[in-house]
Design an enzyme around this catalytic site. Structure first.
Site, short mmCIF file in Angstrom:
data_model
loop_
_atom_site.label_atom_id
_atom_site.label_comp_id
_atom_site.label_asym_id
_atom_site.label_seq_id
_atom_site.Cartn_x
_atom_site.Cartn_y
_atom_site.Cartn_z
N GLY A 157 1.37 9.90 11.97
CA GLY A 157 2.80 10.21 11.89
C GLY A 157 3.47 9.68 10.64
N ARG A 250 11.39 13.14 -1.68
CA ARG A 250 10.48 14.26 -1.94
C ARG A 250 11.12 15.55 -1.43
NH1 ARG A 250 4.76 11.90 0.23
NH2 ARG A 250 5.66 12.09 2.31
N ARG A 257 1.49 19.14 7.88
CA ARG A 257 0.12 18.79 7.46
C ARG A 257 -0.89 19.35 8.45
NH1 ARG A 257 1.23 13.56 4.85
NH2 ARG A 257 3.45 13.60 4.44
N ASP A 334 -4.57 14.22 7.27
CA ASP A 334 -3.12 14.01 7.37
C ASP A 334 -2.45 14.12 6.00
OD1 ASP A 334 -4.77 11.54 7.29
OD2 ASP A 334 -2.87 10.59 6.80
P1 AMP Z 1 -1.54 7.48 3.66
O1 AMP Z 1 -3.01 7.72 3.81
O2 AMP Z 1 -1.13 6.45 2.67
O3 AMP Z 1 -0.82 8.76 3.41
O4 AMP Z 1 -0.99 6.89 5.05
C1 AMP Z 1 -1.66 6.97 6.27
C2 AMP Z 1 -0.71 6.64 7.39
O5 AMP Z 1 -0.21 5.31 7.24
C3 AMP Z 1 0.50 7.54 7.51
O6 AMP Z 1 0.79 7.69 8.86
C4 AMP Z 1 1.58 6.74 6.83
O7 AMP Z 1 2.87 7.07 7.26
C5 AMP Z 1 1.21 5.33 7.23
N1 AMP Z 1 1.69 4.32 6.27
C6 AMP Z 1 1.24 4.08 5.02
N2 AMP Z 1 1.93 3.07 4.45
C7 AMP Z 1 2.86 2.68 5.35
C8 AMP Z 1 3.88 1.69 5.36
N3 AMP Z 1 4.09 0.87 4.34
N4 AMP Z 1 4.63 1.58 6.46
C9 AMP Z 1 4.43 2.38 7.53
N5 AMP Z 1 3.50 3.31 7.59
C10 AMP Z 1 2.71 3.48 6.52
MG MG Z 2 -0.26 10.21 4.03
#
Ligand code: AMP
Ligand code: MG
Length: 590
Positions: A157, A250, A257, A334
């Site tokens: 999410g 953005r 996704r 995702d």
């Molecule tokens: P990513 O692979 O960086 O796109 O992120 C994978 C998941 O981790 C997604 O659900 C993001 O929303 C969550 N996520 C990444 N960084 C953070 C953050 N600093 N705080 C909360 N959720 C995060």
């Molecule tokens: Mg992501």
């Protein structure tokens, strides 16, 4: 018949009865890989070229179709949880202390029809940091899952993304405005919902640079400093530090996704999966030609047509990444946009020396799943996961397999077209050009060769002795080589024999050198956001000097043009950057 990809036709913008519209299709000469000679146009649509758009922020109109047409999580409190039976949770941003606009994109402002004056208002930073909302906005975080590094990760999410709303312009273009880094949501799991300045600068600059390169991507409207600090362990080595926090806004027609569909399928919410799919097709794919458009409700046949469209768009996106040397670094499902847009700029990187095994992501260093040379297979793997999620609605493998086969065909066609452009060939002739290009890439990886410089310089090729008989270091390609000592006699001979084959191939096409050069310079950018350039802009920003980011953005707006004043931005990676953090590899910490 118009070629499906509009490669062979283009439209001129003409003024008719006081209004701007597209001309009849014009045939381009020569009829080859014209993607690089034209701006592809999908459909003839009346357009209105507003030179200076004039909307104030309060004039933006929101229809928020995602929120109004799909079910909400009934819980309103903002705490982390598993969500089922819903596509999103209404969530407000967490206020920040001192928002200040650091940079914005004029072009994205124009897309939204915003007056340039809005960027100078105090209100802008308040809204696009998440501190305030405009009437009509309905901030929410969406619910999706995903495969991370090949393993099903369950619910993920929008953990730090909050969509403010969807605005529809006077031209009927839909844009979703999404803040990244404006605080925790029900999907933040163990993290803080924030983003740091360095990763926000990288996302802002790269998404705009990709757009100007002609690569499908989400856009960035603004980057706002929050005035608050965020704790990050950049190297995952136990040395956490405070860093400045930032929020990027953005912009994309939709941020849906693959993982949105996957999560509903995994939860066996088949009725909601159907609702979500029908919503996506009708809202995000208005131009898709459905099997029986007049019939009430979408059919399994429509789902098959739509899946093929997603496959084809994904193929186009990946072939474009490959053309410009972009490595996404975290191609988890995702992070795959249903619209075929590059999304979620994290530890991405640009090939400097051509190396198909290179991945910019330190977390990926072991398996190199997301390496440059494997991106097209990974995208296919991701599409298979999407197909699995759709299967319960279609109950027939054939349309899904057809879509996957179409991905492979489209990818090959687009990649060959890109290669023809990169080499300045009239068209890609498999019988000769597969081995010609394979052998070239083999040569490029044999010694450290800057991919961007090599192809750009190759456009100057002529069959004089400078090219064919002197050392590679002394021909115009010389500036592409990183390590002089690697250029020995054996390498010189191999390069010269490849150039001789290339010469023969060009002669069989018979294009005038200037025409060839023009074609090549539209397929081979001169300016890309080299890893070290982004890092220098970040270093300056961390020291309070934001002008480097603006300068870099300005250069990257014209990546295919010669910009004689900006040669330094087209230079090879300097030696100091070879192993410096941020310039070579990056962690996911952001
Ligand atoms: P990513 O692979 O960086 O796109 O992120 C994978 C998941 O981790 C997604 O659900 C993001 O929303 C969550 N996520 C990444 N960084 C953070 C953050 N600093 N705080 C909360 N959720 C995060
Ligand atoms: Mg992501």
């Amino acid at each position: 018949m118009l070629d499906k990809y509009n490669l062979h036709y283009y439209y001129k913008i003409v003024k008719k009865e006081g209004e701007y519209t597209y001309s009849k299709p014009q045939i381009q000469y020569p009829l080859v890989h014209l993607k690089y000679m034209i701006t592809p146009v999908k459909k003839k649509r009346k357009i209105n070229l507003m030179s200076t758009p004039s909307l104030k922020l309060a004039d933006l109109r929101f229809d928020n179709s995602f929120v109004t047409q799909l079910p909400a999580d009934p819980i309103k409190e903002n705490y982390c949880r598993q969500v089922s039976g819903a596509c999103y949770s209404l969530t407000n941003s967490t206020p920040c202390s001192k928002p200040a606009l650091l940079i914005h994109s004029d072009e994205v402002g124009k897309l939204l029809e915003l007056s340039p004056s809005v960027f100078r208002t105090e209100e802008f930073a308040q809204i696009f940091s998440g501190n305030e909302t405009l009437p009509g906005m309905q901030p929410h975080a969406t619910c999706y899952g995903g495969h991370q590094f090949g393993n099903w990760a369950g619910q993920l999410g929008d953990g730090r993304a909050i969509t403010l709303g969807e605005t529809v312009t006077s031209q009927k273009n839909r844009y979703s405005l999404q803040l990244k880094g404006s605080g925790m949501t029900p999907y933040s799991r163990t993290a803080d919902g924030r983003a740091v300045l360095r990763s926000s600068v990288r996302e802002f600059l790269c998404s705009e640079a990709m757009h100007h390169l002609g690569v499908p991507t989400t856009r960035a409207l603004s980057l706002v400093l929050t005035g608050d600090e965020v704790m990050r362990d950049m190297f995952y080595d136990g040395n956490a530090m405070y860093e400045p926090g930032a929020v990027v806004c953005r912009v994309a027609p939709s941020f849906t996704r693959f993982g949105h569909f996957q999560l509903l399928a995994a939860q066996e919410e088949h009725a909601l999966l159907k609702k979500f799919l029908d919503y996506t097709i009708t809202t995000d794919f208005p131009d898709l030609e459905l099997s029986h458009p007049k019939k009430a409700g979408l059919t399994a046949e429509d789902y098959g047509l739509w899946f093929k469209e997603v496959c084809d768009r994904t193929a186009t996106m990946i072939s474009e990444w490959m053309r410009v040397g972009f490595v996404h670094g975290v191609m988890n499902t995702d992070n795959m946009s249903i619209l075929g847009l590059t999304i979620d700029y994290g530890p991405y990187g640009w090939l400097e020396n051509y190396d198909p095994n290179w991945t910019p992501n330190t977390t990926d260093a072991g398996g190199k799943r997301y390496r440059y040379g494997q991106q097209s297979q990974v995208a296919l793997w991701n599409l298979v996961q999407l197909a699995n999620a759709l299967y319960p609605l279609i109950n027939d493998l054939k349309p899904l397999e057809d879509g996957l086969a179409s991905y492979q065909k489209t990818y090959e066609r687009q990649w060959h077209s890109a290669l023809a452009g990169k080499l300045g060939l009239k068209s890609f002739v498999s019988s000769t050009d597969v081995s010609l290009t394979d052998d070239l890439f083999q040569l490029l990886s044999e010694v450290e060769t800057d991919m961007t410089i090599f192809f750009r310089k190759l456009s100057e090729f002529n069959s004089t002795s400078d090219w064919l008989t002197t050392s590679a270091l002394h021909c115009p390609l010389g500036s592409a080589f990183y390590v002089e000592s690697q250029i020995d006699d054996s390498y010189n001979q191999k390069l010269s024999s490849w150039l001789t084959r290339y010469k023969t191939r060009l002669e069989s096409d018979g294009l005038a050198p200037l025409v060839r050069k023009e074609i090549m310079n539209k397929a081979n950018p001169k300016y890309v956001i080299r890893n070290y350039l982004a890092q220098l802009a970040i270093d300056d920003a961390a020291a309070g000097n934001f002008s480097t980011i603006q300068k870099l953005l300005d250069v990257l707006k014209n990546p295919y043009n010669e910009q004689p004043e900006q040669e330094e931005y087209a230079a090879r990676r300097p030696e100091w950057a070879r192993h410096r953090a941020g310039c070579s590899m990056l962690s996911c910490s952001s």
